[in-house]
Every structure is written in C-alpha cells, then in structure tokens.
Design a protein around this motif. Structure first.
Motif, PDB file in Angstrom:
ATOM      1  N   THR A  90       4.100   0.192  -6.510  1.00 37.05           N
ATOM      2  CA  THR A  90       3.220  -1.365  -6.148  1.00 37.05           C
ATOM      3  C   THR A  90       2.200  -1.170  -5.315  1.00 37.05           C
ATOM      4  N   SER A  91       0.909  -2.242  -5.325  1.00 39.95           N
ATOM      5  CA  SER A  91       0.236  -1.867  -4.702  1.00 39.95           C
ATOM      6  C   SER A  91       0.113  -1.930  -3.116  1.00 39.95           C
ATOM      7  N   HIS A  95       3.049  -5.486  -0.096  1.00 39.37           N
ATOM      8  CA  HIS A  95       4.111  -6.009  -1.932  1.00 39.37           C
ATOM      9  C   HIS A  95       5.049  -5.223  -2.491  1.00 39.37           C
ATOM     10  N   GLY A  96       4.846  -4.423  -1.144  1.00 41.55           N
ATOM     11  CA  GLY A  96       6.797  -4.001  -1.535  1.00 41.55           C
ATOM     12  C   GLY A  96       7.700  -4.923  -0.558  1.00 41.55           C
ATOM     13  N   LEU A  99       7.510  -8.086  -2.390  1.00 43.36           N
ATOM     14  CA  LEU A  99       9.031  -7.885  -3.826  1.00 43.36           C
ATOM     15  C   LEU A  99      10.159  -8.101  -3.052  1.00 43.36           C
ATOM     16  N   VAL A 219       9.042   1.572   2.132  1.00 43.17           N
ATOM     17  CA  VAL A 219       7.893   1.020   1.306  1.00 43.17           C
ATOM     18  C   VAL A 219       6.837   2.026   2.263  1.00 43.17           C
ATOM     19  N   LEU A 234       7.950   1.380  -3.313  1.00 47.52           N
ATOM     20  CA  LEU A 234       9.118   0.657  -2.852  1.00 47.52           C
ATOM     21  C   LEU A 234      10.317   1.676  -3.346  1.00 47.52           C
ATOM     22  N   TYR A 247      10.446  -9.946  -9.435  1.00 52.03           N
ATOM     23  CA  TYR A 247       9.176 -10.566  -8.417  1.00 52.03           C
ATOM     24  C   TYR A 247       8.072 -11.519  -9.374  1.00 52.03           C
ATOM     25  N   GLU A 272       7.861  -3.866 -12.729  1.00 51.86           N
ATOM     26  CA  GLU A 272       6.678  -3.322 -12.753  1.00 51.86           C
ATOM     27  C   GLU A 272       5.788  -3.608 -13.952  1.00 51.86           C
TER      28      GLU A 272
END
Length: 404
Positions: A90-91, A95-96, A99, A219, A234, A247, A272
């Motif tokens: 993830t970023s 983000h996690g 999601l 996360v 994540l 997501y 992803e």
C-alpha cells in the motif's frame, strides 16, 4: 549492545547542522531517518532495473518483478504471515485502513457496531466514521484512563453480538502506550468480530507476529521503519481478503475484462490496481533487512534506556508534566510546561537544532480528554543518544526562561 557511533554513521542526515547547531532528531514518531543502504537502494533501482512489473517479458521487467516479489516474501517472513499473498503493498497505513473500511461497506448493515479506541490516530477514526455514515453502523469508543491506558473492563462490556470489527493501534503515536492487543484480539474473536491492528507506531520498535497474535488485519507504514515514504503494508488473513471486494479498479487487479463482465485476479493482485510504487516496495525490503541486522532486541534495549533517561531528565524541569504514563509504553514522551504553549517551546528549540513535534499529533480526542491544546512530543529511535537528550533538556530550559 549497539555500537551507537557505528549505527549513527549509517544515517547521513544525523551529521548535519540545523540553524548552525548539530541536529538532534526526536521526531521519529512522525518519520524515521534513512540509512545509507536504503538511500543507495533507491538509486540502484532507478539506475539498473527500472521497469513496470508483472506485465513484461523483457529482462528489466522480469528483474524488477523478481525484486518486488522478493521484498514481499521478506515482509511475509518478518511478520510471520502464513502466505506471501496475505501481504499487500500500500502507500501507507492510511491506505491500508481505507482499503479495509471500503471492503466492510458491503458487509455491514444499520445497527451493526464498530469499536475504536480513545487512543487512535485520526487515520483510524475518520475512515470508520465515513463507513458508519455510509452503512448506518454505529461507532463505539473504548475509553482510556488518566495514565493513557485503555480500560479493558469497559472494552469487555462494549463487545457484543453486534460488534462486527474492532480497530485499535498497537502503540499510541501521541502517548507511547503499548496496548494489550493479544487480549483484545482474543476477546473480539469470542463475539465473532474481526479486528484490525494499526501497527504504524509499533513496527519501528518490535516484530509483530501476526499468526501468534491471530489478528485479522495488521497495517503499517514503511517510512517509520527506515524505509521510503509512500510505502506500507496491509496484512490480511487469506479468508478475509477473499471475502472483501477490490478497493480500486484498473490494470493488474483483473483476470479477464470484457464490456459485459470483469473477473478479478487472485490475491494479492486483486487489491493492487495500477502501477505500484515499485522502487518503494523493493526498498522497503531493504529497510526491513537493515532493521533485522541491527536487531530488535538491541533496538528495544536502546530505546528503553532512552525512555527511562529522557523521562528522568525532563521531570527535572520545573512545571513540566508528562502525558501518557502507562505501565507499558515505548520511547515516546509527550509533555507540556505550565503556562507555555507547546508550539512556542517547539519553535525556540528548533532554533537550537532540536527537532520535536508539537500539536495534537493527529489525535485530537486524546488532547480533548486531557483538556490541552496539544503537547510537545519527543520520540526516540535506536540511533538517538543520551547526550542528545541532555541537549534537548538544556534547550527546553532555555526556552522556558525566555518565555516565562
């Protein structure tokens, strides 16, 4: 024991001066500094194997893909996940969490309950509030005491058959409290609820074992563990990741696409979509390697000594109050000085080369609980020293004298 001079030599930024003074970096809770091996690995990727991954048959694409997936496997081993496909890039932590909340939108109905704790960062509050607005679910808050510890008796009372997911940080970014997450995970599972652990502040200090913990989601961010910004992980149990919908839609996360129907790729690619941060993902593995070479037992010992010494020295300052005095805490000290705004202290000590964080630390409910505008936060890492703490204390005393 760590050879602290050797460790500090790994971090080029630590040798520079700020405002003509040697840099004392005590804002590790916000982001860690990067060792030369990580900096070099970023450059090496772009110089030698820069290519898009998973889609090309040419040599560079295959080399980049291999390096990216090797990094995923390193992280799988580091957190002891059962499968590599349970590790999603993830970023970052935010983000996690988003999601997971997006996925739960299809699983919740009006009246279902989500438990969050009073110690959460905004990134583990706001997405769940948005989910409640979307689904009609109800947000319940696990309260804290004056020491900055969650009240487990109240947590037990809040859990019920209505509880669908519990979300709690492993370690508080604002206070340094280490939460009893194994107990909380086990209790959540007793009522059939899932649980997500925000490990952003934990992974710099310890190695989470997700199978021993038995958490459903974990996360964290790469930039707090000596890795690049814009990276994160994540972890999700295979069964949960298969249950959640994607997501984002786009390239990479599909198996087949037609205008009539799309079928999704298998894990981890289902989550992803698009071109990832290839360099960041690869170099996060480099950062994990570096931290393991230093050794988490060594890291914990160094940071324990820094916490004890820092607490002792800061309490020598007249009018200083520490917020967050949990029995179990990590190397974070949040404090204020009576009659002086934390921002004013932070501004003056910066002129003396001391980098601390001031404000609410994206944890406004904690500040509301203590009825304060914010705190001064000194967060220590394994590359910090007691001599640096002495410099900070001297700078704070000077600021106090100037502002009184």
């Amino acid at each position: 024991m760590l050879d602290i001079n050797k460790i500090r030599a790994d971090f080029p930024i630590l040798s520079q001066k700020v405002n003509g003074k040697p840099l004392v970096y005590f804002d590790n809770g916000a982001t860690s500094q990067k060792p030369q091996v990580v900096i070099d690995a970023i450059s090496k990727y772009y110089q030698e194997i820069n290519a898009n991954i998973h889609r090309g048959v040419h040599t560079l694409s295959q080399l980049a893909t291999d390096a990216y997936e090797i990094s995923r496997s390193k992280i799988q081993k580091h957190i002891n996940a059962e499968f590599a496909h349970e590790v999603l890039f993830t970023s970052g932590t935010t983000h996690g969490i988003n999601l997971v909340t997006n996925g739960f939108a299809s699983l919740l109905k009006a009246g279902d309950e989500i438990l969050v704790s009073a110690l959460e960062h905004h990134s583990n509050i706001v997405p769940w509030q948005m989910l409640c607005e979307k689904t009609g679910a109800v947000l319940r808050v696990i309260p804290m005491n004056n020491e900055g510890e969650l009240i487990m008796e109240e947590y037990d009372k809040l859990l019920s058959g209505k509880t669908k997911i519990v979300t709690v940080n492993h370690i508080s970014n604002a206070l340094g409290t280490v939460n009893p997450i194994k107990y909380m995970i086990d209790k959540a599972h007793e009522v059939g609820a899932a649980i997500l652990i925000d490990g952003a502040q934990a992974v710099p200090h310890l190695k989470p074992d997700v199978r021993e913990l038995d958490c459903d989601f974990y996360v964290f961010s790469g930039h707090k563990i000596c890795g690049p910004t814009g990276t994160g992980i994540l972890y999700g149990k295979e069964a949960w990741l298969n249950k959640l919908p994607p997501y984002q839609g786009g390239g990479e996360m599909i198996k087949e696409v037609s205008f009539e129907k799309t079928t999704y790729a298998e894990l981890p690619h289902k989550f992803e979509a698009g071109t990832p941060n290839v360099a960041g993902g690869i170099v996060l593995g480099t950062a994990i390697d570096y931290m393991n070479e230093v050794g988490f037992d060594n890291i914990q010992q160094q940071e324990k000594e820094l916490l004890e010494y820092g607490t002792k020295r800061l309490l020598e300052i007249e009018g200083l109050k520490i917020f967050g005095t949990a029995k179990e805490k990590t190397s974070v000290i949040s404090f204020n000085i009576e009659g002086i705004h934390p921002y004013d202290i932070g501004t003056i000590v910066d002129k003396l080369g001391i980098a601390v964080r001031t404000g609410h630390h994206c944890a406004q409910p904690i500040m509301t609980f203590f009825d304060i505008p914010g705190t001064i936060r000194a967060s220590f890492a394994f590359y910090n020293t007691m001599e640096e703490i002495d410099l900070m204390v001297a700078a704070i005393k000077r600021a106090q004298m100037m502002l009184s």
